[in-house]
Each structure stands twice: as C-alpha cells, then as structure tokens.
Design an enzyme around this catalytic site. Structure first.
Site, PDB file in Angstrom:
ATOM      1  CG  ASP A 184      -5.709 -14.675 -35.866  1.00 22.72           C
ATOM      2  OD1 ASP A 184      -4.652 -15.096 -36.764  1.00 22.72           O
ATOM      3  OD2 ASP A 184      -5.832 -13.783 -35.553  1.00 22.72           O
ATOM      4  CD  GLU A 239     -14.198 -16.953 -39.338  1.00 25.62           C
ATOM      5  OE1 GLU A 239     -13.466 -17.915 -39.405  1.00 25.62           O
ATOM      6  OE2 GLU A 239     -13.983 -16.277 -38.188  1.00 25.62           O
TER       7      GLU A 239
END
Lengths: 358, 358
Positions: B246, B75
């Site tokens: 998460d 990411e």
C-alpha cells in the site's frame, strides 16, 4: 521483529496522553481572547506570523485543495515547517447569509510531523479573523508611512473591528474613519469600537472616509470586480491594505491605483488568481512580503510612495495562529481533551481493544 | 443589500444547531460497533461502499494530498459526491510502533456541500479498519470462486480479525488458516477470533496456510518489496485479496502471480504508485472494481481463473464509511456535539459576539 505482546493491565485500557487531542471550542476561543486581551493577542499573533514569514522558505507550500460546487467552495489549506504540520478547513458560501448561516466557517488542526499525531484541534472562524487582522498590521509595520495615526476602514463587515484594533495595537493609530454602503454596518462597528480608546468617525462616502488617513483598508464583500477606490482618491504616501479582493473575479481597486502602487503579496501563485494582481499583466512587478520581513527586499522606500498590501490570506498565517493557540492554551482551562485517536496497548491488537471495551 | 441588523435576544447567544458538529470519539465508535454488532456493521458498511462504487463516476476524485518527512507521511484524502464532502486525515509512521505509538492514526469529517458546514467529525482508526475489511469482502463477493468457505490470512496484524470476520459476514466462510512470521501475532488473532463461529487453524508456514483455501488474503507490514506468495503456491481458481502492498516500494506478491492473475483495482492512478501494479509495465491490463460492481465489466469469469484485488484504499471508501456513521448515530447516544463553528446572530457581527461573550 515486532515487540512482544504485553499482557494488558487494566490501567492501560484508558487512553494514553497522546491519544487525546486538545480541542478549543468557539466558547473556549472567546475566553482565551478575553483572557489575553484582544489587542495583546493581535500583537502576539502578529509576532508569531512575523516569525514564520522570516523563515518562509523552509515551509512546505502547496496551493489550497479546493472542492467547488455551484453554491460555494470547501477548501483544505495544509502547510508544514518540518516540525509541525497544520491545515485549515474553510468553506466559502456567499449565499449562506440570506439563509441565516455564516458565509465562512473554519476549523484547524496542528500535528506533530515526527509522530503524525494531531496535537491541537480548534475552531478557526474567530481565529482567522484575528490572524487576518494581525497579518495586515504586521505588513503595515513595514509598509505604512512613519507616524501613521489615522486609518480609513471601508467595508464595515465582520473584519472591520479586528482590522482597526490590530492597527491600533501594532502601529498605534488613534482614529478610524468608517464607511460602508450600508450605514447600519457602520453603526455596528462604531458601537463595537466605543470604549476602545479610538476616535471613531462615521462617514457618508468613501471619499470622506479617506480624508486625512494614512492607511486605507478596504474590506468589502462585493463579489464582482468593484471599484471601492478610484485613482484620484489616493494621494501620495498612503498605504493601502486591500483585504476584500480574495477570490477569482473579486477585486476592490481601480486598475490605475494597482498600476501606480508598489505591490506586496503573500504567495504570488495564489495572489495572481485571487488578489488585485489578477487585474494586471503577468509581468507586473511585486515584492513578496516575506522578503521584506526577512530583510532581503525593501518595504516602504520614501514618504511619497503608495504601497499596496494585496492580501488574500495564506496557509502559513493559519499555521502561525495554530502554533500560537497551542502555546497559549497550555496550563489554562480553555480547552478540553478529545478522545480522537485509537490507542491499543499493542498496536497490532486493535480488534482486541475493541472486544475488551464492552 | 444585506439583511438588517436584528436586535440581539439573549436566547440567540447560545450556539444554533448548525454550529454544533456531532463528534464520534474512539469510545463512542467502539460502542457503536458493539451496538450494531461487528459482523452486521461490516455487512452494512459493505453495502454503503457498494452503493458508492455503483455511482463511482459522479464523485470528485483527487489524489491524496501528502506531506512527506523523513520518518513518515501525513495525508488528507478528500472527495465529494456533490451533496456531501468528506475527507480523512491519516498519518503513516512505521517507526512509531517501536516508540509505543500507532503507525497509523486517522480521523475524518463529513460536510454539507450546499452550506459548507461540517456535519460529522469522527475517529477513523477503527472505522478505517472496518471499511478496509468491508471493501475486501465486497470485492470478494464479485471475485471469489463460488462456494468459497476457507480463507488463508497471511500477516496477522491489526487488519487480520476484521478481514476474517468481513469474509464470514459477506461470503459465509467457515474457516480461516492463519500465518505470520511472528507466531505471537498468530496467537493473538486465534485468541481474538475464538467464539466467533469459525474454525481457526494456526499454521507454521505460508504454504501450509493456503492449503485448501479459496481466498488468500495477504496483509503484511513489510516495508520492502517482499514475496509473501510465490507463483507455485497459487493454484487455479483462487481469489487473492492483497491488502499489505500500500505504498511505493512495498509489494507482497511475486511478479509472476501478478502477471498471471486477472487484476482488479480501486483507483488506477493511485494503485499504479502504491499497489502490486507498481511491479508491472504501464500497459498491464486491469479492471476497475467499480465497473464490476456497476455491471459494466465482468468480475470472475470461470472457476479456473486466478483473481487479484490489488487493494490500496481510496477516499470514496472513507466517504462511504462517514455516510454510514452519520446515518447510524442518529437518535443514539454514541456522539457528543462539538461547539466548533462560530455562529453570530448577525454574520457581520463576529466582533460583537466576541464582546458579548464576557
């Protein structure tokens, strides 16, 4: 179940191989280019780009992630082929030049998709110049008329020498005709190209520059919609390599040329916003260059056709360049290892690693 | 008009200051943390994060740019406050641990929006651990019951020590009750926290760990929807600091607790996908933490309320951490300069710079 906490041995306090990321500085990149040779590197780089265009469909393609401000833009350009992941950081600040800074600076990273670990960090200002020229020449291999030996180079900025040498390396052009609105830029290119085995002609007008040229490369920095080439200047059979139209509101060619030419693009979603294509209606026909390279669409069809490569640059070309650098620095001294990744012996014991580092 | 081509002086061949980017390696980051002190840095870092939460609205907020594969994700997390631009590269590969590699590695970059030039490159594995803990403690300042002095730390992985010391530094907790399904992880945390001025109690069950604790921190690595805390375990007046949920499909709390607690989130668009919030219907109420910090929404309202910080991590926290590092390395020896940006004397003469470098 997690693995047992192994007792630490002193040797394990040093970063492991995977925690170190090879870094190619600007100085290393210049040495690497000289080591390989500018023309040889342009040719090899074009080979990497061509190979990636051939497998275009398997790439994870996303538009650039741009952060705009009043004075410029900062972009991240990521892509992946499923095995490697690459991205380029690049800014565009036209006002920088007046302040003695670069309009564009860039660096890039390649990572291993399987582990997520970075495997290369490199400068990409020089590398982007090389890959842009290599892409142009790779496209011209499929699109320029047979036996093309003379290129007009209109716009004599930072790309001009790279473009010229890439066309020499891949297509064997033997002469270049230079033109820029600023004659000092033309003088700079002529000076830099001396000794590179080309006939270099400095011209006073764009019209003069395109006389007898089979490849017309435009790479001007004008921010506005400009008309570097008008319709009556472009004869049958030439290949236009348009590099400079690369952001919204910035084009180089008269609309009539664009309408008349057979257009080839990299990534249509991006070209439509940034390229000459932005001048045309939504349904204007074009061919994707990867289709030509992979054999599923024709390139140049006959000697009379005007072909246009509407280049804006795409993440996959940067990815190819990153792969090239990763492969070619192996066993050389043209990189250093960066201690970029924390690597505790026990992945759960990051704090212990920190405490033991005193 | 472009500026004239200046004649090159030899001194100008060396990279200018702006072409060099300060780089903080893992080793430098560890030295910086020791130099400042772990608890002092957690406190100061929380101050930077709090300041940025206070001006939350002016940030350019975009979701993460994720590249997924079968084994993990890479990411890019960019953001900007209009003056500085930052991004973090972070991977998530749960299977890495079995291969002796980190699940998560990270690095980050800060750039000047006005010039587009990078001004800091830094490791961010350690820095992310610090900022995550600092964010939790900053949130707890607004949400934990008055006089909270005991924390339960459930899940004793890489975050556990950082979370504990941040709660000590910012809230003054004096004891921590540890629990993990793997008792060796608990032993690791107890060993690491010895000498840090806390009463450390190792517990055999989660129920035992939360006895007498006013702050319940959960930070487990389970990939599935798990139930680390069930409803009957959570008494009135506690603050739950949920760190481990998460990613999509990964949660830690029983739905009934989430339904009963007053929920506080970072960036709702992201929490809805990655946090405990993914268990709840679309219209489930929550408060954005920045509103509490900036005074436009209440935090804890009374001693009976159960508060829940549903933390997933957000780009602005990384941005705050990058600002902190940029400010604190000035005048220290905790960085090196990287020759990352090509800097020709004449911006148009990149090729000339290359040729003169031989």
């Amino acid at each position: 179940m997690e693995p047992p906490v192994k007792p630490l041995k002193p040797a394990e306090l040093a970063p492991s191989d995977k925690a170190l990321v090879p870094f190619v500085s600007v100085d290393h990149m210049m040495r690497l280019i000289h080591h390989i040779g500018v023309e040889a590197m342009l040719r090899d780089l074009a080979g990497y780009i061509e190979a990636d265009f051939r497998r275009w469909e398997l790439f994870d393609k996303t538009p650039r992630v741009a952060s705009h401000s009043e004075v410029g833009v900062i972009e991240l350009m990521p892509t992946s082929d499923g095995e490697a992941y690459g991205f380029k950081y690049v800014n565009g600040h036209p006002k920088n030049t007046k302040e003695g800074l670069q309009t564009v600076t860039a660096f890039g990273l390649l990572a291993d998709v399987y582990t997520g670990y970075p495997v290369l960090l490199t400068e990409m200002t020089l590398l982007t110049a090389m890959r842009t020229a290599a892409t142009s020449a790779m496209a011209a291999k499929y699109l320029a008329p047979k036996g093309a030996h003379c290129m007009a180079m209109i716009g004599n900025g930072a790309q001009a020498e790279f473009q010229t040498l890439a066309m020499k390396a891949l297509l064997g052009i033997d002469s270049v005709r230079l033109y820029d609105i600023d004659s000092r830029a033309t003088e700079k290119v002529a000076r830099n190209l001396a000794g590179h085995g080309l006939t270099v002609v400095c011209c006073d007008t764009a019209e003069e520059a395109i006389e007898g040229a089979q490849i017309l490369t435009t790479c001007t920095a004008d921010k506005q919609n400009a008309t570097i080439l008008t319709d009556n200047m472009v004869g049958a059979g030439v290949h236009i390599n348009a590099i400079g139209g690369d952001c919204p509101g910035k084009t180089e060619l008269h609309r009539d040329i664009v309408a008349r030419a057979e257009m080839f693009v990299e990534y249509p979603e991006q070209t439509r916003i940034e390229g000459e294509l932005q001048q045309m209606p939504e349904d204007h026909p074009f061919t994707e260059l990867w289709q030509v390279v992979s054999g599923s669409a024709p390139g140049r069809r006959d000697a009379q056709q005007v072909t246009l490569f509407d280049s804006v640059g795409f993440a996959i070309e940067d990815f190819s360049a990153l792969r090239f650098v990763r492969d070619r620095i192996r066993g050389t001294e043209y990189y250093t290892d960066l201690d970029l990744l924390a690597d505790p012996d026990d992945p759960r014991d990051l704090f212990g690693m920190l405490m033991r580092s005193v």
